[in-house]
Design a protein around this motif. Structure first.
Motif, mmCIF file in Angstrom:
data_model
loop_
_atom_site.group_PDB
_atom_site.id
_atom_site.type_symbol
_atom_site.label_atom_id
_atom_site.label_comp_id
_atom_site.label_asym_id
_atom_site.label_seq_id
_atom_site.Cartn_x
_atom_site.Cartn_y
_atom_site.Cartn_z
ATOM 1 N N SER A 256 62.220 47.840 31.002
ATOM 2 C CA SER A 256 61.025 48.138 30.108
ATOM 3 C C SER A 256 59.781 47.655 30.786
ATOM 4 O O SER A 256 58.720 48.278 30.625
ATOM 5 N N ALA A 259 58.697 49.769 33.375
ATOM 6 C CA ALA A 259 58.028 50.991 32.811
ATOM 7 C C ALA A 259 56.615 50.599 32.432
ATOM 8 O O ALA A 259 55.723 51.432 32.461
ATOM 9 N N ASP A 260 56.629 49.588 31.613
ATOM 10 C CA ASP A 260 55.201 49.298 31.152
ATOM 11 C C ASP A 260 54.110 49.201 32.212
ATOM 12 O O ASP A 260 52.791 49.420 31.984
ATOM 13 N N HIS A 261 54.459 48.583 33.692
ATOM 14 C CA HIS A 261 53.668 48.523 34.602
ATOM 15 C C HIS A 261 53.411 49.410 35.564
ATOM 16 O O HIS A 261 53.043 49.453 36.600
ATOM 17 N N ARG A 262 53.865 50.643 34.903
ATOM 18 C CA ARG A 262 53.735 52.070 35.485
ATOM 19 C C ARG A 262 54.543 52.136 36.863
ATOM 20 O O ARG A 262 54.057 52.949 37.383
ATOM 21 N N HIS A 263 55.467 51.530 36.966
ATOM 22 C CA HIS A 263 56.508 51.845 38.031
ATOM 23 C C HIS A 263 57.188 53.153 37.928
ATOM 24 O O HIS A 263 57.525 53.419 36.986
ATOM 25 N N PRO A 264 57.213 54.062 39.110
ATOM 26 C CA PRO A 264 57.646 55.307 38.683
ATOM 27 C C PRO A 264 59.147 55.199 38.875
ATOM 28 O O PRO A 264 60.012 54.345 38.991
ATOM 29 N N PHE A 283 61.006 54.647 29.338
ATOM 30 C CA PHE A 283 59.497 55.288 29.141
ATOM 31 C C PHE A 283 59.027 55.572 27.505
ATOM 32 O O PHE A 283 58.184 56.305 27.200
#
Length: 284
Positions: A256, A259-264, A283
């Motif tokens: 999580s 995902a919050d840090h915009r990792h693909p 996501f």
């Protein structure tokens, strides 16, 4: 009927003690063996209501009856599932040692466990759990637990993957996961997880060879997933962190956060050993 039921319970008790003795001989920790013993004692109490009993014929009807008994006693679904897991482990032991078939219980449909991820750990809870300078750990067992939880929370390694690691799998600030139900992979360790693992390896009192288990119990045998789960619950309680979550919440929390840090998705899947489609849950 009642005398035959009690006779069956006594047989089950003797078989259970033989299996628990076998687990001790195999190096399972006292905590793990005691957990199995409590689950099997609850099973033996419930057997009084089953009637004529022998493990070879214990099947779906008896599973449903005992499930209804435990449900009526307000036993949680998680506990019921864990108890039946212990019963099946005993059955597999009897298949090997007594040549019983035990097919009915091994093939029976068990009550469904409604899994839910639960509330993720907050940043402050993660710091309390994993920061070595805030912890009051003074023995190598505590350092082992801290290293295990750090690998899960900061490197996304599952409890089963942690338990399967050998000493040679940890090297140069990385852990190579070879035995897993997820994708085998190499995970780089940073900061907290690397420091926790290094401290454990410095303080563990036994010499661990390259092909021997990385994380061991007091007997020097490989730690079990059940012990990891038990130690995690005890750690939460000791620190005053709300319980109801297992160590897998650490791994889910890492997914999580990524995902919050915009990792693909492809990066998250590479770290956790999942397919890109499977990480879509993080996501939501």
């Amino acid at each position: 009927m009642r005398s035959s039921a009690l006779s069956g319970v006594e047989t089950c008790r003797r078989d259970s003690e033989a299996w628990l003795k076998h687990l001790k001989h195999e190096g399972y920790s006292e905590i793990t063996v005691d957990c199995y013993r409590r689950d099997l004692q609850a099973f033996q109490i419930a057997l009084v209501h089953v009637g004529r009993f022998d493990m070879a014929s214990f099947g779906q009807v008896q599973v449903d009856l005992i499930t209804s008994i435990w449900t009526g006693e307000a036993v949680s679904r998680q506990t019921i599932s864990r108890r039946f897991s212990a019963i099946r482990c005993l059955a597999r032991y009897l298949v090997i040692t007594k040549r019983l078939t035990c097919a009915p219980v091994l093939s029976a449909r068990l009550p469904r466990l409604c899994r839910h991820p639960g509330r993720p750990f907050s940043n402050s809870e993660m710091t309390t759990l994993l920061d070595e300078y805030l912890s009051d750990i003074t023995d190598w067992i505590g350092l082992r637990d801290l290293a295990i939880f750090a690998l899960q929370g900061d490197a996304g390694v599952s409890a089963a993957e942690v338990a399967s690691l050998n000493r040679q799998d940890a090297h140069d600030g990385a852990v190579t996961i070879k035995r897993s139900c997820f994708t085998p992979r190499t995970v780089i360790l940073f900061g907290r997880s690397k420091s926790a693992l290094d401290r454990y390896l410095r303080w563990v009192p036994m010499q661990i060879g390259p092909s021997e288990p990385l994380f061991i119990n007091e007997r020097g045998a490989r730690i079990s997933v059940r012990t990891i789960q038990t130690r995690f619950r005890e750690r939460l309680k000791h620190l005053g962190i709300p319980t109801g979550r297992g160590p897998s919440a650490l791994r889910r929390g890492m997914g999580s956060r990524l995902a919050d840090h915009r990792h693909p998705p492809r990066n998250i899947s590479a770290v956790l050993g999942l397919s890109p489609l499977s990480v879509a849950r993080y996501f939501n």
